[in-house]
Motif scaffolding. Structure first.
Motif, PDB file in Angstrom:
ATOM      1  N   ARG A 191       0.932  -0.964   0.078  1.00 50.88           N
ATOM      2  CA  ARG A 191       0.020  -0.085   0.086  1.00 50.88           C
ATOM      3  C   ARG A 191       1.045   1.533   0.029  1.00 50.88           C
ATOM      4  O   ARG A 191       0.586   2.302  -0.623  1.00 50.88           O
ATOM      5  CB  ARG A 191      -0.890   0.120   1.047  1.00 50.88           C
ATOM      6  N   ASP A 197      -0.690   4.571  -0.878  1.00 54.17           N
ATOM      7  CA  ASP A 197      -1.750   4.297   0.181  1.00 54.17           C
ATOM      8  C   ASP A 197      -3.285   4.119  -0.293  1.00 54.17           C
ATOM      9  O   ASP A 197      -4.126   4.327   0.191  1.00 54.17           O
ATOM     10  CB  ASP A 197      -1.612   5.449   1.290  1.00 54.17           C
ATOM     11  N   GLN A 198      -3.255   3.549  -1.612  1.00 54.40           N
ATOM     12  CA  GLN A 198      -4.387   3.266  -2.247  1.00 54.40           C
ATOM     13  C   GLN A 198      -5.023   2.006  -1.894  1.00 54.40           C
ATOM     14  O   GLN A 198      -4.333   0.942  -1.520  1.00 54.40           O
ATOM     15  CB  GLN A 198      -4.435   3.672  -3.908  1.00 54.40           C
ATOM     16  N   ALA A 256      -0.339   2.161 -10.208  1.00 56.40           N
ATOM     17  CA  ALA A 256      -0.496   2.885  -9.200  1.00 56.40           C
ATOM     18  C   ALA A 256       0.779   3.478  -8.617  1.00 56.40           C
ATOM     19  O   ALA A 256       1.239   4.448  -8.011  1.00 56.40           O
ATOM     20  CB  ALA A 256      -1.043   2.003  -7.767  1.00 56.40           C
TER      21      ALA A 256
END
Length: 526
Positions: A452, A457-458, A476
């Motif tokens: 994450r 931190d998604q 990401a």
């Protein structure tokens, strides 16, 4: 007592196992080092050889007890022969052992030398789907040498012992199966116990006791490592089917329609063959192929339980599915092919005995030539020897090797988490990657936290497909800006970062190719 099938294979014909083992290695991609699951294995082997190797690497810690017996065996060979020599010897030993076990199956199943050669040809080439099953794993071992090759050989030897009415040996070989791969050993034990109970005469109490003792002794080193994992969180909460779907759904889902239809066809073939033999009064052959049918039928029942629990949650948290009964499904096609060859051999002996040799030779050539020609045309003899990191993207391998040659050995990197093998190729530490994942709940929370962090931190992707999840993780990761990368460098003590196209550099770029850049992280800047 039902008599045994007459032996049609001479002991000299066992020598055929070696050339077929070498052929299978070539057609499977050569002696592979660093591909597939070697991403997690190679660093562990290095740690076993040198306890000071990458002492704080998170991934090495995660995998330190994963298939530990196999890792220690490989480490011993690498110490003696070097990395290339150790992997080469273990690959040849594993594949030769599997082909010898296949020879023993052919012998117990009444095949002659031509029949064994055809069976080995089918397995070497995966022709007629032989050696493939319901999920991604195959019977030979998917290329790079790993524990299933040895466990599958032990399964065959255990089954042969059942066919030869040696229950103590059957249980002892089950222990060897678990020694190399506890999960395969557990699945085989669930099949073996009913097989022994179904056969006549049943094992005596003394045979059960002695066999079970030998089973436990054979698997004892693996049990000790399992206990170590258990005390460190193997069965801790949080390990659920959602976790499975994130990191290894390919071990749990049906790979496609033909992966169900071929095993089903072989199961039906064995059932029909056993019934026909029984009706013809061939008691010995009917017993052998009846037991093979029962073996495949039990695997089929367990597979149905697996899919029912995986899709409809028969028990909480998918505990039944997580046993992975379908890991041994490739055995169905191997046993089915044995029955098919026996039926052809029996038919030819009764109607065209003079043509048998020519027919089997033609069938073997028909199975072998397309695969050999395809391999030759695509790779020549390039994969006939040692193949280093054969599955790696060339530009990913390039940046990993540059990192190995030009950065300090103690350096830690931020790397795209969907790209595997950085630690094994660069011999440098990284924060986390998708491929190198925990055993059960051991280290699971920390692994998720690191992934994450690398992805802003998604929420982590839940796409029920390993490759798609890896791609989403990289996408990401690519959205991190320079400040975020500097913050991650400070948090995890990372000095360098591998950048994907379009990512801003958090410091001086030291190296690059069209797809990746390697930058030093300037942690002094905000």
């Amino acid at each position: 007592m039902t008599p045994m099938l007459p032996v049609r294979l001479s002991r000299a014909s066992a020598l055929l196992a070696l050339p077929f083992a070498l052929l299978a290695i070539w057609l499977s991609g050569g002696v592979q080092i660093g591909s597939g699951n070697h991403a997690g294995l190679l660093p562990v082997v290095q740690r076993l050889i040198d306890p000071g190797y990458l002492p704080d690497d998170f991934g090495v810690g995660l995998r330190l007890y994963h298939h530990r017996v196999f890792a220690e065996l490989l480490a011993a060979m690498v110490r003696m022969l070097g990395e290339a020599g150790g992997f080469a010897l273990l690959t040849v030993l594993g594949m030769s052992g599997l082909m010898l076990a296949l020879w023993r199956l052919a012998r117990a199943g009444g095949l002659d030398a031509r029949g064994y050669a055809l069976l080995a040809a089918l397995l070497s080439t995966s022709a007629l789907f032989v050696g493939r099953g319901l999920e991604v794993n195959d019977f030979l071992g998917n290329g790079p040498i790993m524990p299933p090759t040895f466990s599958h050989a032990a399964v065959l030897m255990s089954l042969v012992a059942v066919l030869e009415r040696r229950p103590v040996a059957a249980l002892a070989w089950c222990g060897i199966t678990g020694l190399f791969h506890l999960q395969i050993g557990a699945v085989w034990l669930c099949v073996l116990l009913p097989l022994l109970a179904l056969d006549r005469p049943r094992p005596t109490g003394r045979q059960w006791a002695l066999g079970l003792v030998l089973l436990v002794l054979g698997a004892l080193p693996a049990f000790s490592h399992l206990w170590r994992l258990a005390t460190e969180g193997l069965v801790a909460g949080g390990h659920t089917l959602d976790d499975v779907n994130f990191r290894m759904p390919h071990h749990f889902v049906l790979r496609g329609a033909r992966h169900a239809l071929w095993p089903l066809a072989y199961l039906i073939l064995l059932g029909v063959l056993a019934q026909r033999l029984r009706a013809a009064g061939e008691a010995a052959a009917a017993r052998v192929y009846g037991l093979l049918f029962a073996c495949c039928g039990l695997l089929g029942v367990f597979a149905l339980l697996h899919f029912a629990d995986y899709h409809f949650h028969l028990v909480p948290a998918g505990r039944l599915a997580r046993l992975q009964f379908i890991r041994l499904s490739p055995l169905v096609t191997v046993l089915g092919a044995t029955g098919l060859i026996f039926a052809v051999q029996r038919w030819l002996a009764g109607r065209r005995p003079q043509a048998a040799a020519a027919v089997f030779a033609a069938l073997a050539v028909l199975m072998l030539l397309p695969k050999i020609y395809g391999e030759w045309r695509a790779h020549g003899l390039d994969r006939a020897g040692i193949v280093w990191f054969g599955e790696a993207d060339p530009q990913w391998l390039d940046v990993c090797l540059w990192a190995r040659a030009h950065t300090p050995a103690e350096a830690r990197f931020l790397t795209p988490p969907g790209h595997s093998g950085f630690v094994s190729m660069a011999q440098r530490s990284t924060v986390a990657e998708h491929k190198v994942n925990p055993d059960g709940g051991r280290g699971l929370a920390q692994w998720y936290e690191r992934l994450r962090a690398l992805t802003g931190d998604q929420p982590l992707p839940r796409l029920n497909d390993f490759s798609r999840n890896s791609t989403a993780l990289d996408e990401a990761y690519a959205r991190n800006d320079a400040a975020r990368l500097r913050e991650l460098g400070r948090r995890y003590g990372a000095r360098y970062v591998i950048l994907l196209p379009g990512m801003p550099a958090p410091g001086l770029v030291r190296y690059g190719n069209p797809r990746f850049r390697l930058a030093e992280i300037d942690t002094s800047s905000p």
